[in-house]
Scaffold this motif. Structure first.
Motif, PDB file in Angstrom:
ATOM      1  N   VAL A  23       3.696 -25.852  12.918  1.00  0.00           N
ATOM      2  CA  VAL A  23       3.031 -24.984  13.901  1.00  0.00           C
ATOM      3  C   VAL A  23       1.580 -24.750  13.492  1.00  0.00           C
ATOM      4  CG1 VAL A  23       2.961 -22.643  14.879  1.00  0.00           C
ATOM      5  CG2 VAL A  23       5.144 -23.832  14.663  1.00  0.00           C
ATOM      6  N   VAL A  32       3.126 -27.257  24.748  1.00  0.00           N
ATOM      7  CA  VAL A  32       2.777 -26.885  23.367  1.00  0.00           C
ATOM      8  C   VAL A  32       3.290 -25.482  23.057  1.00  0.00           C
ATOM      9  CG1 VAL A  32       0.841 -26.373  21.823  1.00  0.00           C
ATOM     10  CG2 VAL A  32       0.782 -28.414  23.219  1.00  0.00           C
ATOM     11  N   LEU A  65       0.275 -27.707  15.925  1.00  0.00           N
ATOM     12  CA  LEU A  65       0.472 -27.123  17.259  1.00  0.00           C
ATOM     13  C   LEU A  65      -0.524 -26.011  17.578  1.00  0.00           C
ATOM     14  CD1 LEU A  65       4.374 -27.127  17.374  1.00  0.00           C
ATOM     15  CD2 LEU A  65       2.832 -28.583  18.662  1.00  0.00           C
ATOM     16  N   ARG A  85      -3.906 -27.448  18.476  1.00  0.00           N
ATOM     17  CA  ARG A  85      -3.815 -28.096  19.792  1.00  0.00           C
ATOM     18  C   ARG A  85      -3.817 -27.046  20.902  1.00  0.00           C
ATOM     19  NH1 ARG A  85      -5.344 -31.857  22.948  1.00  0.00           N
ATOM     20  NH2 ARG A  85      -3.891 -32.567  24.494  1.00  0.00           N
ATOM     21  N   ARG A  86      -3.082 -25.947  20.668  1.00  0.00           N
ATOM     22  CA  ARG A  86      -3.044 -24.891  21.681  1.00  0.00           C
ATOM     23  C   ARG A  86      -4.431 -24.281  21.877  1.00  0.00           C
ATOM     24  NH1 ARG A  86       0.362 -19.462  20.926  1.00  0.00           N
ATOM     25  NH2 ARG A  86      -1.112 -19.280  19.230  1.00  0.00           N
ATOM     26  N   GLN A 122       6.963 -25.605  22.463  1.00  0.00           N
ATOM     27  CA  GLN A 122       7.240 -26.197  21.157  1.00  0.00           C
ATOM     28  C   GLN A 122       6.997 -25.176  20.049  1.00  0.00           C
ATOM     29  OE1 GLN A 122       8.425 -29.149  21.711  1.00  0.00           O
ATOM     30  NE2 GLN A 122       9.033 -29.377  19.588  1.00  0.00           N
ATOM     31  N   ILE A 123       5.895 -24.418  20.173  1.00  0.00           N
ATOM     32  CA  ILE A 123       5.582 -23.378  19.177  1.00  0.00           C
ATOM     33  C   ILE A 123       6.694 -22.320  19.173  1.00  0.00           C
ATOM     34  CG2 ILE A 123       4.003 -21.449  18.670  1.00  0.00           C
ATOM     35  CD1 ILE A 123       1.692 -23.251  19.560  1.00  0.00           C
TER      36      ILE A 123
END
Lengths: 201, 174
Positions: free
Chosen positions: A180, A114, A184, A187-188, A117-118
């Motif tokens: 983001v 994650v 994201l 989720r983070r 990805q961010i």
């Protein structure tokens, strides 16, 4: 009732449910899941990497045919972006956590993914938008220079082209930052709180 | 490992550890629809994980890991993506599905309240509570979660207190 008695009651519990499993259907579902996963990954790559390489081919072809080095530069920038995406996918492929890892390892693996990805989406300007923008700017500038004798219409085309590119770029950038913020980052945070609950502070 | 071996192991695990999987699913999801969906997800992941199973961990430890990792990643909304596909599982947790002696026993009522209390805990605490109630050793719990046994001891004291608070009345000595 003390805890040991509670444990005994818990362990003596009936399954408490009537379960019917269609094993053949389950196997089909497993295969369907795996195919769907592979198809999702394939089409995502085809969309993003394929588009970059197609554009690279198109601009390189134009550059070679019309002897336009500026178009070749755009092709080169698209090729660079496509290569960056391929290398990134290959590097990340081996880092997927397995469902049978310990909970902590699995969460740490997911968090790494994650975060990566961010990082990619937050820096989309530097590795995706800027290289192509610079090449496109030079290409549009060259075209305008060649058409400088057309007077005001050349300036008009130049302004409209740049405005269009800027608008598309702003849209791409905004969409990435929205992804983001919307999915994201939450989720983070969720993964970080799970890790904290496992004593990883 | 070929597909037949994988299928044989899966069928054996299903028959040996069905009760364990059901407990984890009932603790992870409240409604029958969610339980059915989560159970399907767990079964798919258990099946997929079998090829990586080398027998170094106990089967139960392996299933706990897969089920907990699945529960952590599972979202209620994800059920939508399965719509339109034929279901391979029918899970009936309604009182009518259970034998009459089970439905009416006081033990079953306490178990029901325990499930509700466990669902109130955080996901990590719920995982620990489930393993503790199932009688796993600190070492086994540490293996499933990947944390130290000392930390598990500290957490379990807190969890027992939390469960006791939630079950107050029925379990005063807890």
């Amino acid at each position: 009732m003390n805890f040991e008695e509670l444990q005994k009651t818990w362990q003596a519990q009936d399954a408490g449910a009537k379960v019917t499993i269609n094993a053949d259907q389950l196997l089909k579902e497993v295969r369907r899941n795996q195919q769907q996963f592979r198809a999702t990954i394939f089409w995502r790559d085809a969309r993003e990497v394929g588009a970059a390489f197609l554009l690279a081919l198109y601009f390189s072809y134009r550059g070679l045919r019309q002897d336009g080095w500026a178009d070749g530069l755009v092709g080169f920038a698209c090729f660079g972006v496509g290569t960056f995406m391929v290398v990134d996918r290959l590097l990340q492929r081996g880092k997927q956590p397995a469902a049978s890892d310990s909970l902590k390892t699995c969460i740490e693996g997911s968090l790494l993914q994650v975060n990566h990805q961010i990082w990619l989406l937050r820096n989309v300007f530097w590795w995706y938008l800027l290289p192509i923008a610079v090449a496109l700017g030079i290409s549009i500038g060259c075209s305008s220079w060649h058409a400088r004798n057309s007077g005001l219409s050349a300036v008009f085309v130049w302004v409209i082209s740049n405005l269009f590119v800027a608008l598309v770029y702003w849209g791409i950038y905004w969409l990435n930052q929205f992804a983001v913020r919307k999915s994201l980052d939450p989720r983070r945070q969720e993964l970080e709180s799970l890790l904290a609950a496992l004593g990883n502070k | 490992m070929n597909a037949e071996e994988q299928e044989a192991i899966f069928r054996r695990w299903l028959s040996d550890h069905l009760g364990l999987m059901l407990k984890l699913v009932r603790a992870g999801a409240a409604t029958p629809e969610d339980q059915e969906d989560l159970f399907q997800e767990v079964l798919v992941n258990v099946w997929s994980s079998i090829r990586a199973f080398r027998g170094e961990a106990k089967e139960t430890t392996w299933i706990y890991r897969v089920a907990f990792n699945t529960t952590m990643a599972w979202r209620r909304g994800e059920r939508r993506r399965r719509m339109g596909h034929e279901t391979f599982l029918k899970l009936d947790t309604s009182p009518q599905a259970q034998p009459s002696h089970v439905d009416s026993s006081p033990g079953q009522e306490i178990v029901g309240r325990l499930y509700a209390a466990i669902r109130q805990l955080s996901k990590v605490d719920a995982s620990l509570a489930l393993m503790h109630l199932d009688g796993l050793s600190y070492g086994e719990m540490a293996e499933v979660l990947g944390i130290s046994e000392n930390y598990i001891g500290v957490k379990l004291n807190r969890i027992r207190k939390q469960l006791a608070d939630q079950l107050k009345g029925a379990n005063d000595e807890l």
